[in-house]
Motif scaffolding. Structure first.
Motif, PDB file in Angstrom:
ATOM      1  N   PRO A   3       0.822  -1.209   0.000  1.00 33.64           N
ATOM      2  CA  PRO A   3       0.000   0.000   0.000  1.00 33.64           C
ATOM      3  C   PRO A   3       0.854   1.256   0.000  1.00 33.64           C
ATOM      4  CG  PRO A   3       0.019  -0.988   2.185  1.00 33.64           C
ATOM      5  CD  PRO A   3       0.728  -1.954   1.276  1.00 33.64           C
ATOM      6  N   VAL A   4       0.294   2.348  -0.489  1.00 30.96           N
ATOM      7  CA  VAL A   4       0.996   3.629  -0.440  1.00 30.96           C
ATOM      8  C   VAL A   4       1.056   4.125   1.003  1.00 30.96           C
ATOM      9  CG1 VAL A   4       0.967   6.033  -1.196  1.00 30.96           C
ATOM     10  CG2 VAL A   4       0.379   4.216  -2.806  1.00 30.96           C
ATOM     11  N   ILE A   5      -0.059   4.017   1.707  1.00 35.00           N
ATOM     12  CA  ILE A   5      -0.146   4.456   3.107  1.00 35.00           C
ATOM     13  C   ILE A   5      -0.582   3.284   3.966  1.00 35.00           C
ATOM     14  CG2 ILE A   5      -1.491   5.855   4.744  1.00 35.00           C
ATOM     15  CD1 ILE A   5      -1.728   7.966   2.576  1.00 35.00           C
ATOM     16  N   GLU A   6       0.117   3.076   5.074  1.00 33.29           N
ATOM     17  CA  GLU A   6      -0.313   2.103   6.075  1.00 33.29           C
ATOM     18  C   GLU A   6      -0.017   2.666   7.464  1.00 33.29           C
ATOM     19  OE1 GLU A   6      -0.324  -2.708   6.730  1.00 33.29           O
ATOM     20  OE2 GLU A   6       1.380  -1.794   5.697  1.00 33.29           O
ATOM     21  N   LEU A   7      -1.079   3.131   8.122  1.00 34.71           N
ATOM     22  CA  LEU A   7      -0.981   3.621   9.495  1.00 34.71           C
ATOM     23  C   LEU A   7      -1.473   2.526  10.438  1.00 34.71           C
ATOM     24  CD1 LEU A   7      -2.579   7.201   9.224  1.00 34.71           C
ATOM     25  CD2 LEU A   7      -0.181   6.576   8.933  1.00 34.71           C
ATOM     26  N   THR A   8      -0.722   2.282  11.501  1.00 34.97           N
ATOM     27  CA  THR A   8      -1.098   1.254  12.467  1.00 34.97           C
ATOM     28  C   THR A   8      -0.974   1.820  13.873  1.00 34.97           C
ATOM     29  OG1 THR A   8      -0.213  -0.451  10.990  1.00 34.97           O
ATOM     30  CG2 THR A   8      -0.691  -1.097  13.261  1.00 34.97           C
ATOM     31  N   GLU A   9      -2.094   1.923  14.568  1.00 37.82           N
ATOM     32  CA  GLU A   9      -2.141   2.342  15.972  1.00 37.82           C
ATOM     33  C   GLU A   9      -1.409   3.663  16.203  1.00 37.82           C
ATOM     34  OE1 GLU A   9      -0.713  -0.967  18.220  1.00 37.82           O
ATOM     35  OE2 GLU A   9      -2.447  -2.216  17.755  1.00 37.82           O
ATOM     36  N   ILE A  10      -1.682   4.630  15.336  1.00 39.97           N
ATOM     37  CA  ILE A  10      -1.043   5.941  15.432  1.00 39.97           C
ATOM     38  C   ILE A  10      -1.675   6.760  16.551  1.00 39.97           C
ATOM     39  CG2 ILE A  10      -0.796   8.182  14.284  1.00 39.97           C
ATOM     40  CD1 ILE A  10       1.241   6.199  13.301  1.00 39.97           C
ATOM     41  N   GLU A  11      -0.821   7.311  17.399  1.00 37.58           N
ATOM     42  CA  GLU A  11      -1.256   8.187  18.486  1.00 37.58           C
ATOM     43  C   GLU A  11      -0.453   9.486  18.425  1.00 37.58           C
ATOM     44  OE1 GLU A  11      -3.293   7.609  21.286  1.00 37.58           O
ATOM     45  OE2 GLU A  11      -3.845   5.501  20.940  1.00 37.58           O
ATOM     46  N   SER A  63       2.925   2.989  13.889  1.00 36.36           N
ATOM     47  CA  SER A  63       3.727   2.783  12.691  1.00 36.36           C
ATOM     48  C   SER A  63       3.091   3.512  11.504  1.00 36.36           C
ATOM     49  CB  SER A  63       3.806   1.286  12.373  1.00 36.36           C
ATOM     50  OG  SER A  63       4.319   1.057  11.070  1.00 36.36           O
ATOM     51  N   TYR A  64       3.937   4.180  10.713  1.00 34.17           N
ATOM     52  CA  TYR A  64       3.497   4.780   9.453  1.00 34.17           C
ATOM     53  C   TYR A  64       4.450   4.322   8.362  1.00 34.17           C
ATOM     54  CZ  TYR A  64       2.633   8.362   5.838  1.00 34.17           C
ATOM     55  OH  TYR A  64       2.364   9.017   4.656  1.00 34.17           O
ATOM     56  N   ARG A  65       3.938   3.471   7.488  1.00 32.46           N
ATOM     57  CA  ARG A  65       4.699   3.016   6.330  1.00 32.46           C
ATOM     58  C   ARG A  65       4.206   3.745   5.082  1.00 32.46           C
ATOM     59  NH1 ARG A  65       7.861  -1.476   6.911  1.00 32.46           N
ATOM     60  NH2 ARG A  65       7.722  -2.500   8.948  1.00 32.46           N
ATOM     61  N   LEU A  66       5.139   4.360   4.368  1.00 30.33           N
ATOM     62  CA  LEU A  66       4.861   5.028   3.103  1.00 30.33           C
ATOM     63  C   LEU A  66       5.577   4.253   2.008  1.00 30.33           C
ATOM     64  CD1 LEU A  66       3.725   7.474   1.509  1.00 30.33           C
ATOM     65  CD2 LEU A  66       5.883   8.650   1.996  1.00 30.33           C
ATOM     66  N   ASP A  67       4.807   3.674   1.100  1.00 31.23           N
ATOM     67  CA  ASP A  67       5.385   2.792   0.072  1.00 31.23           C
ATOM     68  C   ASP A  67       6.223   1.679   0.700  1.00 31.23           C
ATOM     69  OD1 ASP A  67       4.258   4.016  -2.120  1.00 31.23           O
ATOM     70  OD2 ASP A  67       5.997   5.263  -2.550  1.00 31.23           O
ATOM     71  N   GLY A  68       5.780   1.206   1.864  1.00 26.14           N
ATOM     72  CA  GLY A  68       6.462   0.112   2.536  1.00 26.14           C
ATOM     73  C   GLY A  68       7.631   0.533   3.393  1.00 26.14           C
ATOM     74  N   ILE A  69       7.959   1.827   3.424  1.00 25.14           N
ATOM     75  CA  ILE A  69       9.090   2.325   4.205  1.00 25.14           C
ATOM     76  C   ILE A  69       8.586   2.794   5.571  1.00 25.14           C
ATOM     77  CG2 ILE A  69      10.915   4.061   4.334  1.00 25.14           C
ATOM     78  CD1 ILE A  69      10.814   4.162   1.247  1.00 25.14           C
ATOM     79  N   GLU A  70       9.145   2.240   6.641  1.00 29.37           N
ATOM     80  CA  GLU A  70       8.766   2.654   7.990  1.00 29.37           C
ATOM     81  C   GLU A  70       9.350   4.034   8.261  1.00 29.37           C
ATOM     82  OE1 GLU A  70       7.115   3.467  10.899  1.00 29.37           O
ATOM     83  OE2 GLU A  70       6.676   1.339  10.580  1.00 29.37           O
TER      84      GLU A  70
END
Length: 233
Positions: A3-11, A63-70
């Motif tokens: 995915p282009v954007i993947e946000l996980t449990e962002i606070e 976690s915020y991955r942009l184009d798979g990059i953490e």
């Protein structure tokens, strides 16, 4: 596909008395070529989400991955480079230089990206053609309508072929006719495979997207059911 954007449990919490939790356990996944709108009222957390997605601010957790990059593990220099290469920004204010032509304003994007300087003008002209302004390349902003100025800003954002076009209230300074023209352009870009995220308070603007989510009090939802703690897709 990544995915282009993947946000996980962002606070994200800001120091205040009492502390302000601007983002609460936010999860979001945006695939390549999606057109997503994020709608919410003033004070809902839209601006914090925008700055997080745009790598202008760091979350406290998650976690915020942009184009798979953490991205949360990168230092400031690498975050800046990633932002310049992967994200195109479109704002409510057009941020054009009044004394420069449309093609010059678009070409200024190259100051923050790697690219062959000798072909900068040709690429800028092609970007303006892409947004329907091939006949306005030498016009300065004061000779353009509000909608045309926003198209110049969009062309500038597209110049480096970013992974993500991130738009903050892109129609906020436009009348209805120019708003519709810009939204028609977004439809065209979506058809070309551009990944768009439009953050807005305008319900009508948000409805033009393929997918819509809502943010209220820092919590992301589909507009009817809370998705706090689950991935919005």
């Amino acid at each position: 596909m990544t995915p282009v954007i993947e946000l996980t449990e962002i606070e994200r919490t800001f120091d205040a008395d009492p502390p302000v939790r601007a983002l609460k356990n936010v999860r979001l996944r945006v695939e390549k070529g999606e057109y997503l709108s994020i709608v919410g009222p003033s004070g809902s957390g839209k601006s914090t989400l925008l700055t997080t997605l745009g790598l202008l601010d760091r979350p406290d957790k998650g976690s915020y991955r942009l184009d798979g990059i953490e991205t949360t593990e990168l230092d400031d220099a690498r975050r800046t480079a990633l932002r310049g290469n992967r994200i195109g920004f479109v704002f409510q204010a057009f941020h054009l230089l009044a004394h420069r032509s449309a093609v010059d304003n678009v070409g200024l994007a190259e100051l923050y990206q790697k690219g062959e300087r000798r072909s900068r003008t040709q690429r800028a002209e092609a970007a303006l053609q892409r947004v329907g302004l091939g006949h306005r390349t030498l016009f300065r902003p004061d000779r353009l309508s509000g909608g045309e100025r926003q198209r110049v800003a969009i062309a500038r954002a597209l110049l480096g072929e970013p992974s993500l076009l991130l738009c903050d209230e892109p129609t906020g300074n436009l009348d209805k006719a120019n708003t519709n023209a810009v939204l028609d352009l977004f439809d065209e870009l979506r058809a070309q495979g551009v990944t768009l995220v439009v953050i807005t308070h305008d319900e009508e603007v948000s409805m033009r997207a393929d997918r819509r989510v809502r943010i209220d009090d820092g919590v992301l939802s589909d507009g009817s059911t809370s998705f706090q703690g689950s991935v919005l897709r």
